[in-house]
Design an enzyme around this catalytic site. Structure first.
Site, PDB file in Angstrom:
ATOM      1  N   HIS A 155       0.830  -1.207   0.000  1.00 52.28           N
ATOM      2  CA  HIS A 155       0.000   0.000   0.000  1.00 52.28           C
ATOM      3  C   HIS A 155       0.869   1.263   0.000  1.00 52.28           C
ATOM      4  O   HIS A 155       0.605   2.212  -0.740  1.00 52.28           O
ATOM      5  CB  HIS A 155      -0.914   0.014   1.233  1.00 52.28           C
ATOM      6  CG  HIS A 155      -2.179  -0.768   1.058  1.00 52.28           C
ATOM      7  ND1 HIS A 155      -2.185  -2.133   0.879  1.00 52.28           N
ATOM      8  CD2 HIS A 155      -3.494  -0.385   1.044  1.00 52.28           C
ATOM      9  CE1 HIS A 155      -3.434  -2.556   0.765  1.00 52.28           C
ATOM     10  NE2 HIS A 155      -4.253  -1.518   0.865  1.00 52.28           N
ATOM     11  N   HIS A 204       1.381  -3.844   9.125  1.00 50.16           N
ATOM     12  CA  HIS A 204       2.753  -3.627   8.663  1.00 50.16           C
ATOM     13  C   HIS A 204       3.613  -3.074   9.790  1.00 50.16           C
ATOM     14  O   HIS A 204       3.139  -2.302  10.621  1.00 50.16           O
ATOM     15  CB  HIS A 204       2.800  -2.635   7.494  1.00 50.16           C
ATOM     16  CG  HIS A 204       2.551  -3.257   6.165  1.00 50.16           C
ATOM     17  ND1 HIS A 204       3.392  -4.188   5.602  1.00 50.16           N
ATOM     18  CD2 HIS A 204       1.544  -3.076   5.275  1.00 50.16           C
ATOM     19  CE1 HIS A 204       2.913  -4.552   4.422  1.00 50.16           C
ATOM     20  NE2 HIS A 204       1.791  -3.897   4.208  1.00 50.16           N
TER      21      HIS A 204
END
Length: 248
Positions: A155, A204
């Site tokens: 992303h 993440h």
């Protein structure tokens, strides 16, 4: 490895001699960001950043409940909304919107470069994830569905690739300086917000996001350099200067 990097920088500096200052700065940024990505990847592979990464993610959750992020409920919802800007659907939508604008402006070569930059960034992100193959964070429950490995953050990288490349290419065909600054600023803001949301949602590690930003920035700078080179050879449509107004 360090010797090869230094040799690459030396040859790059020789090639850049005598070229325009802006291109020199962009190429320097590309070289520095590439070097930074390599260093972070090396630290991650050696698990030197693991303690820091886990501490940051855990500090964003309530001490008595790792499944609940800190902050009010609306912040959690905002995090999920922001992360969507880095998803495939949103990135494709933004790319199509900008491509439509460029088509109206009769700049088909810029569109071709835009699509090549987007597809190339997607391929690069997939390859990096495949070869590094870092497991996702396991210290807190994920608040978003994930399907691939963790490093670099897809992303973060793809939002940097798409938004920064879109911003750079749009800026190259917009004549007014203030609009150029505005477009680039919006692109940077979107990229930062998407990356931060991935850490907040626990999908993440911070180093995944930082590496994603750096890799995306490198690719965007590389694509901008190609666009600039093509413009100098009249192979791509340039921006048109605004006509001067007559004060008389």
């Amino acid at each position: 490895m360090h010797q090869r990097i230094l040799e690459f920088f030396r040859r790059t500096l020789i090639w850049l001699k005598g070229r325009e200052p802006l291109l020199l700065l962009v190429c320097l940024g590309f070289a520095v960001s590439t070097w930074a990505f390599i260093e972070i990847a090396d630290e991650v592979l050696e698990q030197e950043t693991q303690a820091f990464d886990k501490w940051v993610i855990r500090s964003l959750r309530k001490a008595d409940d790792p499944a609940t992020p800190i902050g009010p409920v609306w912040v959690q919802e905002m995090g999920r909304d922001l992360t969507a800007f880095g998803g495939v659907a949103a990135l494709v939508l933004f790319t199509v919107i900008v491509a439509g604008y460029l088509w109206i402006e009769k700049k088909p070569r810029v569109i071709a470069l835009l699509l090549a930059a987007a597809l190339g960034g997607l391929l690069l992100s997939s390859l990096l994830k495949h070869f590094i193959s870092r497991p996702r964070p396991d210290v807190v429950p994920h608040l978003s569905h994930v399907y691939t490995s963790s490093f670099p953050s897809g992303h973060s990288m793809l939002s940097a690739v798409i938004y920064l490349t879109l911003g750079a290419l749009l800026a190259s065909v917009i004549p007014r300086t203030i609009l150029k600054v505005y477009v680039i600023s919006v692109a940077i803001l979107l990229t930062i917000l998407v990356g931060l949301s991935r850490i907040y949602l626990g999908v993440h590690y911070p180093t995944d996001v930082i590496a994603g930003w750096i890799a995306g920035l490198s690719w965007a700078l590389f694509c901008w350099s190609i666009a600039r080179w093509l413009q100098s050879r009249n192979q791509i449509e340039d921006d048109e200067e605004e006509p001067e107004t007559n004060s008389n």
